[in-house]
Design a protein around this motif. Structure first.
Motif, PDB file in Angstrom:
ATOM      1  N   GLN A  13     -22.375 -96.683 -31.423  1.00 24.01           N
ATOM      2  CA  GLN A  13     -21.672 -97.094 -30.874  1.00 24.01           C
ATOM      3  C   GLN A  13     -20.338 -96.876 -30.408  1.00 24.01           C
ATOM      4  O   GLN A  13     -20.285 -96.939 -28.843  1.00 24.01           O
ATOM      5  CB  GLN A  13     -22.483 -98.489 -30.639  1.00 24.01           C
ATOM      6  CG  GLN A  13     -21.923 -99.267 -29.023  1.00 24.01           C
ATOM      7  CD  GLN A  13     -22.521-100.505 -28.779  1.00 24.01           C
ATOM      8  OE1 GLN A  13     -22.009-101.146 -29.834  1.00 24.01           O
ATOM      9  NE2 GLN A  13     -21.689-101.415 -28.191  1.00 24.01           N
ATOM     10  N   TRP A  18     -24.204 -92.965 -27.865  1.00 22.22           N
ATOM     11  CA  TRP A  18     -25.347 -94.210 -27.594  1.00 22.22           C
ATOM     12  C   TRP A  18     -26.577 -93.940 -27.569  1.00 22.22           C
ATOM     13  O   TRP A  18     -27.471 -94.738 -28.811  1.00 22.22           O
ATOM     14  CB  TRP A  18     -25.223 -94.431 -26.453  1.00 22.22           C
ATOM     15  CG  TRP A  18     -23.848 -94.915 -26.395  1.00 22.22           C
ATOM     16  CD1 TRP A  18     -23.062 -96.077 -26.643  1.00 22.22           C
ATOM     17  CD2 TRP A  18     -22.888 -94.411 -25.422  1.00 22.22           C
ATOM     18  NE1 TRP A  18     -22.077 -96.521 -26.030  1.00 22.22           N
ATOM     19  CE2 TRP A  18     -21.485 -95.562 -25.250  1.00 22.22           C
ATOM     20  CE3 TRP A  18     -22.878 -93.199 -25.066  1.00 22.22           C
ATOM     21  CZ2 TRP A  18     -20.394 -95.174 -24.462  1.00 22.22           C
ATOM     22  CZ3 TRP A  18     -21.281 -92.833 -24.092  1.00 22.22           C
ATOM     23  CH2 TRP A  18     -20.819 -93.347 -23.910  1.00 22.22           C
ATOM     24  N   VAL A  36     -27.907-104.510 -25.469  1.00 23.39           N
ATOM     25  CA  VAL A  36     -26.680-103.974 -25.826  1.00 23.39           C
ATOM     26  C   VAL A  36     -26.055-102.553 -25.671  1.00 23.39           C
ATOM     27  O   VAL A  36     -25.025-102.118 -24.832  1.00 23.39           O
ATOM     28  CB  VAL A  36     -25.456-105.135 -26.846  1.00 23.39           C
ATOM     29  CG1 VAL A  36     -24.077-104.408 -27.169  1.00 23.39           C
ATOM     30  CG2 VAL A  36     -25.866-106.264 -26.771  1.00 23.39           C
ATOM     31  N   ILE A  37     -26.668-101.903 -26.720  1.00 26.25           N
ATOM     32  CA  ILE A  37     -26.340-100.438 -26.563  1.00 26.25           C
ATOM     33  C   ILE A  37     -26.564 -99.290 -25.475  1.00 26.25           C
ATOM     34  O   ILE A  37     -26.336 -99.005 -25.428  1.00 26.25           O
ATOM     35  CB  ILE A  37     -27.121-100.028 -27.761  1.00 26.25           C
ATOM     36  CG1 ILE A  37     -26.102-100.491 -29.466  1.00 26.25           C
ATOM     37  CG2 ILE A  37     -26.930 -98.440 -28.795  1.00 26.25           C
ATOM     38  CD1 ILE A  37     -26.575 -99.700 -30.504  1.00 26.25           C
ATOM     39  N   ASP A  40     -24.739-100.675 -22.865  1.00 25.01           N
ATOM     40  CA  ASP A  40     -23.433 -99.983 -22.750  1.00 25.01           C
ATOM     41  C   ASP A  40     -23.438 -98.696 -22.564  1.00 25.01           C
ATOM     42  O   ASP A  40     -22.859 -97.703 -21.523  1.00 25.01           O
ATOM     43  CB  ASP A  40     -23.016 -99.923 -23.778  1.00 25.01           C
ATOM     44  CG  ASP A  40     -21.446 -99.783 -24.468  1.00 25.01           C
ATOM     45  OD1 ASP A  40     -20.700-100.167 -23.417  1.00 25.01           O
ATOM     46  OD2 ASP A  40     -21.165 -98.802 -24.788  1.00 25.01           O
ATOM     47  N   ARG A  41     -24.281 -97.969 -22.937  1.00 24.71           N
ATOM     48  CA  ARG A  41     -25.245 -96.437 -22.027  1.00 24.71           C
ATOM     49  C   ARG A  41     -24.865 -96.543 -20.773  1.00 24.71           C
ATOM     50  O   ARG A  41     -24.274 -95.046 -20.276  1.00 24.71           O
ATOM     51  CB  ARG A  41     -26.118 -95.869 -23.144  1.00 24.71           C
ATOM     52  CG  ARG A  41     -26.378 -94.066 -22.875  1.00 24.71           C
ATOM     53  CD  ARG A  41     -27.796 -94.139 -23.659  1.00 24.71           C
ATOM     54  NE  ARG A  41     -29.325 -94.991 -23.317  1.00 24.71           N
ATOM     55  CZ  ARG A  41     -30.074 -94.465 -23.112  1.00 24.71           C
ATOM     56  NH1 ARG A  41     -30.464 -93.881 -24.724  1.00 24.71           N
ATOM     57  NH2 ARG A  41     -31.317 -94.841 -23.032  1.00 24.71           N
ATOM     58  N   ARG A  72     -24.992-108.583 -16.009  1.00 22.29           N
ATOM     59  CA  ARG A  72     -24.117-107.308 -16.166  1.00 22.29           C
ATOM     60  C   ARG A  72     -24.963-105.969 -15.040  1.00 22.29           C
ATOM     61  O   ARG A  72     -24.276-104.732 -14.646  1.00 22.29           O
ATOM     62  CB  ARG A  72     -23.765-106.273 -17.027  1.00 22.29           C
ATOM     63  CG  ARG A  72     -22.397-107.624 -18.136  1.00 22.29           C
ATOM     64  CD  ARG A  72     -22.426-106.410 -19.769  1.00 22.29           C
ATOM     65  NE  ARG A  72     -22.126-105.347 -19.747  1.00 22.29           N
ATOM     66  CZ  ARG A  72     -21.973-104.878 -20.798  1.00 22.29           C
ATOM     67  NH1 ARG A  72     -22.409-105.268 -22.114  1.00 22.29           N
ATOM     68  NH2 ARG A  72     -21.523-103.918 -21.002  1.00 22.29           N
ATOM     69  N   SER A  76     -23.470-104.156 -12.344  1.00 21.46           N
ATOM     70  CA  SER A  76     -23.221-102.548 -12.356  1.00 21.46           C
ATOM     71  C   SER A  76     -24.092-101.523 -10.990  1.00 21.46           C
ATOM     72  O   SER A  76     -23.990-100.803 -11.032  1.00 21.46           O
ATOM     73  CB  SER A  76     -24.114-101.632 -13.971  1.00 21.46           C
ATOM     74  OG  SER A  76     -25.352-101.802 -13.691  1.00 21.46           O
ATOM     75  N   HIS A 114     -16.285-110.385 -18.071  1.00 18.19           N
ATOM     76  CA  HIS A 114     -17.309-110.957 -16.852  1.00 18.19           C
ATOM     77  C   HIS A 114     -17.835-110.960 -15.670  1.00 18.19           C
ATOM     78  O   HIS A 114     -17.791-110.168 -14.510  1.00 18.19           O
ATOM     79  CB  HIS A 114     -18.868-110.324 -17.474  1.00 18.19           C
ATOM     80  CG  HIS A 114     -18.125-109.365 -18.131  1.00 18.19           C
ATOM     81  ND1 HIS A 114     -18.285-107.806 -18.658  1.00 18.19           N
ATOM     82  CD2 HIS A 114     -19.695-109.310 -19.743  1.00 18.19           C
ATOM     83  CE1 HIS A 114     -19.164-107.081 -19.569  1.00 18.19           C
ATOM     84  NE2 HIS A 114     -18.834-108.471 -20.282  1.00 18.19           N
ATOM     85  N   TYR A 151      -9.985-104.796 -22.820  1.00 21.83           N
ATOM     86  CA  TYR A 151     -11.601-105.205 -21.747  1.00 21.83           C
ATOM     87  C   TYR A 151     -10.766-106.185 -21.133  1.00 21.83           C
ATOM     88  O   TYR A 151     -10.359-105.812 -19.682  1.00 21.83           O
ATOM     89  CB  TYR A 151     -12.688-105.551 -22.652  1.00 21.83           C
ATOM     90  CG  TYR A 151     -13.552-104.857 -22.423  1.00 21.83           C
ATOM     91  CD1 TYR A 151     -14.759-104.292 -21.713  1.00 21.83           C
ATOM     92  CD2 TYR A 151     -13.898-104.439 -23.525  1.00 21.83           C
ATOM     93  CE1 TYR A 151     -15.823-103.128 -21.843  1.00 21.83           C
ATOM     94  CE2 TYR A 151     -14.717-102.609 -24.524  1.00 21.83           C
ATOM     95  CZ  TYR A 151     -15.803-102.654 -22.496  1.00 21.83           C
ATOM     96  OH  TYR A 151     -16.258-101.355 -23.537  1.00 21.83           O
ATOM     97  N   GLN A 184     -13.858 -96.311 -24.520  1.00 21.38           N
ATOM     98  CA  GLN A 184     -12.773 -97.231 -24.030  1.00 21.38           C
ATOM     99  C   GLN A 184     -11.744 -96.632 -23.975  1.00 21.38           C
ATOM    100  O   GLN A 184     -10.863 -96.999 -23.072  1.00 21.38           O
ATOM    101  CB  GLN A 184     -13.369 -98.211 -25.235  1.00 21.38           C
ATOM    102  CG  GLN A 184     -14.562 -99.281 -24.741  1.00 21.38           C
ATOM    103  CD  GLN A 184     -15.846 -98.977 -25.838  1.00 21.38           C
ATOM    104  OE1 GLN A 184     -15.359 -97.925 -26.160  1.00 21.38           O
ATOM    105  NE2 GLN A 184     -16.724 -99.492 -25.276  1.00 21.38           N
TER     106      GLN A 184
END
Length: 226
Positions: A13, A18, A36-37, A40-41, A72, A76, A114, A151, A184
């Motif tokens: 990750q 991913w 979570v992954i 994230d992807r 999230r 998004s 967030h 972040y 990142q």
């Protein structure tokens, strides 16, 4: 074996691999990590929203992680303007509030961060966002979590005077590079380049560096800016 798969998935990750990270996890193992992954992807590639939503739906609905990831995803959709829903803004804020109320200190801090991003990027309310960034930053620095700090300061930097802004952007980049967080790091290179003057040699060099990486990892929101 499970511990090994979990470690490998987390490392993949961090490299922006991913698909491979999800592939090493058995479907019924580590559902929170899978979610979570997957989220994230979606955030980086702007692909796989349905898979991310399904992964979150497997979690205990009342868990702080489920609240945070649901929020999230709603945020998004607003940010990327992809399949937005009438209640996305309300769902995002409700999820962050619930994660703050039910989570441990680190989860609360991530939710505050967030929520600040939501206020900042969607509501254009820096007065509401900055105190939340600063509260989250206190937790990140106290715990020595450089990844989390990278972040926060990335988003806090635009609200600072030029010298401090650039110092924050450079620190965010350096923290990410030191931790081996490849997507990142690429994003931090792009943002630093965007904040340097036209004609600055460093800006041109950063652009030459980050674009191939963004293409390789299919970072959708960086590629769409070309």
């Amino acid at each position: 074996m499970i511990a090994d798969a979990t470690y490998i998935a987390r490392r993949l990750q961090m490299l922006g691999e991913w698909d491979a990270a999800l592939a090493v996890l058995a479907p019924d193992v580590e559902p929170e990590l899978r979610a979570v992954i997957a989220v994230d992807r979606w955030f980086f590639r702007i692909e796989g929203h349905e898979e991310a939503e399904k992964a979150v739906a497997v979690l205990e609905p009342a868990s702080p992680t489920a609240h945070l990831l649901t929020a999230r995803l709603a945020y998004s959709r607003l940010l990327f303007r992809r399949d937005t829903r009438a209640d996305d803004r309300a769902v995002a804020e409700a999820g962050y509030r619930a994660a703050i109320e039910g989570g441990d200190e680190k989860t609360r801090a991530w939710a505050e961060y967030h929520w600040a991003v939501l206020l900042d990027n969607i509501d254009e309310d820096p007065a509401g966002a900055v105190p939340l960034y600063e509260t989250a930053l206190e937790v990140a620095t106290k715990s020595g979590d450089g990844y989390f700090e990278s972040y926060i300061i990335r988003h806090l930097a635009p609200h600072k005077e030029p010298a401090e802004r650039m110092a924050m952007l450079r620190r965010s980049l350096n923290l990410r590079a030191a931790l081996g967080a490849r997507p990142q790091t690429i994003a931090a290179q792009a943002l630093l380049a965007d904040n340097l003057p036209e004609g600055e040699p460093e800006r041109a060099e950063l652009i030459r560096i980050f674009r191939p990486g963004a293409e390789e990892l299919h970072i959708g929101w960086l590629l769409s800016e070309d």
